[in-house]
Design an enzyme around this catalytic site. Structure first.
Site, mmCIF file in Angstrom:
data_model
loop_
_atom_site.group_PDB
_atom_site.id
_atom_site.type_symbol
_atom_site.label_atom_id
_atom_site.label_comp_id
_atom_site.label_asym_id
_atom_site.label_seq_id
_atom_site.Cartn_x
_atom_site.Cartn_y
_atom_site.Cartn_z
ATOM 1 C CE LYS A 134 -7.853 3.305 1.522
ATOM 2 N NZ LYS A 134 -8.756 3.620 2.618
ATOM 3 C CG HIS A 226 -10.418 1.570 -2.234
ATOM 4 N ND1 HIS A 226 -9.103 1.280 -2.487
ATOM 5 C CD2 HIS A 226 -10.561 1.484 -0.880
ATOM 6 C CE1 HIS A 226 -8.482 1.030 -1.349
ATOM 7 N NE2 HIS A 226 -9.338 1.150 -0.364
#
Length: 456
Positions: A134, A226
């Site tokens: 990410k 997250h």
């Protein structure tokens, strides 16, 4: 199982702190075959021996509990190649060989498109996989374009958009606890739960990561990926199975149910801030704007908080608060599920009952349930806490993710449409913040964070 792994960006922090230790854990647990090949590539003009010395030092520092012979085996087996991750010829040379290969992009997200284009020209062997860290893009448009590039190289099932939070034991326990316990699932809804907090507050400051962090900030670094992933596991409907299709279908249902935020919502339901100079524990921390490598004109936030609501039968009326901050006075990394008060207490009790809170500690891993019981007097109420310690995992989070990559199990990987939907959720926040509708507050390093909420 794929027995070839290529790590691009192999001299960086991700490989040093997480991937090499994860490979050591996999080898110690017997998950890597003798024929396993590890190729590490980066722009550094290093010899193979120089890289192996570096890798050995990183393993000694970040995987000290693994046996010495295991650490040595991983370092000694790594082959190093100097390569430009965006150069088609360099990539073609790296992937050449027998059988499929897993290519891990341990790289800054800004060069993902160039690297994927190079992989497209390299004629990857059939069955190969691409692994990305990410954030997946910088906004919705770039995520859509990145997905287009990726699926032009390999099928969607071979794209692993990894988020190590999903492999953490306690994050998995969130799903297991609510789905495998009769006592929880019937009350896992807005009728009984008033608020869910998903928090990643840390005492850690920038710690030399300005090159990455200053272009991203807390909202994109933590909340957009997250914490939204944890939200999905907390709020999803029970899947038919834990297979990749069923699990990921239910996760995207959650993201699609998030009520779109208006500008007024962003003003009153979000806050952003960055830290000033202060003292965290025994160390002095400079102001974020004065950290090496930071451009103060970017006005990057180190603290982000967003309140969301889900438009679904199960969750209408429950608030979901996602928050992450750096250089705070205390670490707090948990999911806190706050239950509504009991509707009535019999006359005669001397105190009000404290609402129950179920906490899943993410780091360190733990689980506690706050209850109310009888105190010293017959009519006195007192808080009680039930605590449980999950058994230690066989593998660290990155070990679990790498094992899934090598076996082709994408259940804990983020699907392309899911990555795009996560950007849609936070697009109104990014837009409003870019127009300064929510002021950039400040807080001293070592404090509890900014005092004001939203724009109020």
């Amino acid at each position: 199982m794929t027995d070839r792994l290529i790590i691009l960006g192999a001299t960086g922090d991700l490989n040093a702190r997480y991937l090499l230790p994860a490979l050591a854990a996999l080898r110690a647990a017997g998950h890597l075959a003798d024929r396993f090949e590890l190729t590490c590539a980066d722009r550094q003009d290093w010899t193979g021996e120089e890289f192996r010395r570096w890798a050995s030092a990183q393993l000694d520092q970040h995987a000290p509990t693994e046996p010495g012979e295991i650490r040595k085996a991983i370092a000694d087996s790594a082959r190093y190649r100097q390569a430009d991750a965006t150069d088609a010829a360099d990539i073609a040379s790296l992937v050449a060989g027998d059988g499929p290969v897993a290519v891990y992009l341990a790289l800054p997200p800004a060069i993902f498109p160039g690297t994927v284009a190079a992989l497209d020209s390299a004629n990857l062997p059939p069955g190969s996989r691409i692994v990305l860290e990410k954030p997946f893009g910088e906004d919705l448009d770039s995520a859509v374009e990145l997905n287009r590039l990726l699926t032009g190289v390999v099928p969607e099932q071979a794209v692993f958009r990894v988020d190590h939070f999903l492999a953490m034991t306690t994050v998995q326990n969130v799903l297991g606890s609510r789905l495998a316990n009769r006592v929880l699932e019937p009350i896992w809804n807005s009728a009984h739960i008033s608020e869910v907090e998903i928090v990643w507050d840390e005492t850690l400051a920038l710690e030399g990561r300005a090159g990455y962090y200053d272009g991203v900030g807390a909202l994109k670094d933590m909340v957009q990926n997250h914490l939204l992933q944890v939200l999905c596991l907390v709020a999803m409907e029970p899947p038919l199975s834990l297979g990749e299709r069923d699990l990921r279908d239910r996760k995207i249902d959650v993201l699609r149910s998030v009520r779109p935020l208006t500008d007024d919502d962003v003003v009153h339901r979000t806050r952003r801030a960055r830290y000033l100079a202060g003292r965290v524990g025994e160390r002095d921390v400079p102001a974020y704007a004065e950290e090496d490598g930071v451009d103060p004109r970017r006005r990057t936030e180190t603290f982000a908080e967003v309140e969301l609501e889900l438009e679904s039968w199960r969750w209408s009326g429950t608030t979901f608060r996602l928050r992450s901050g750096k250089a705070l006075g205390h670490d707090r990394k948990e999911v806190a599920v706050r239950f509504r008060p009991v509707p009535h207490l019999p006359f005669g009790f001397n105190e009000e009952a404290t609402p129950n809170v179920l906490r899943f500690g993410l780091e360190p891993e733990s689980m506690t349930l706050a209850l109310t019981g009888i105190g010293a007097g017959a009519h006195d109420l007192t808080p009680l806490t039930l605590a449980a310690q999950p058994p230690p995992p066989e593998l660290p989070a990155y070990g679990r993710l790498l094992l899934d990559v090598l076996h082709g199990n994408a259940a804990l990987s983020i699907r392309g449409d899911e990555a795009e939907e996560a950007w849609r959720v936070l697009a109104p926040v990014m837009s409003a913040w870019s127009r300064d509708l929510v002021p950039l507050a400040e807080y001293p390093a070592g404090s509890d964070g900014p005092a004001s909420v939203g724009g109020s």
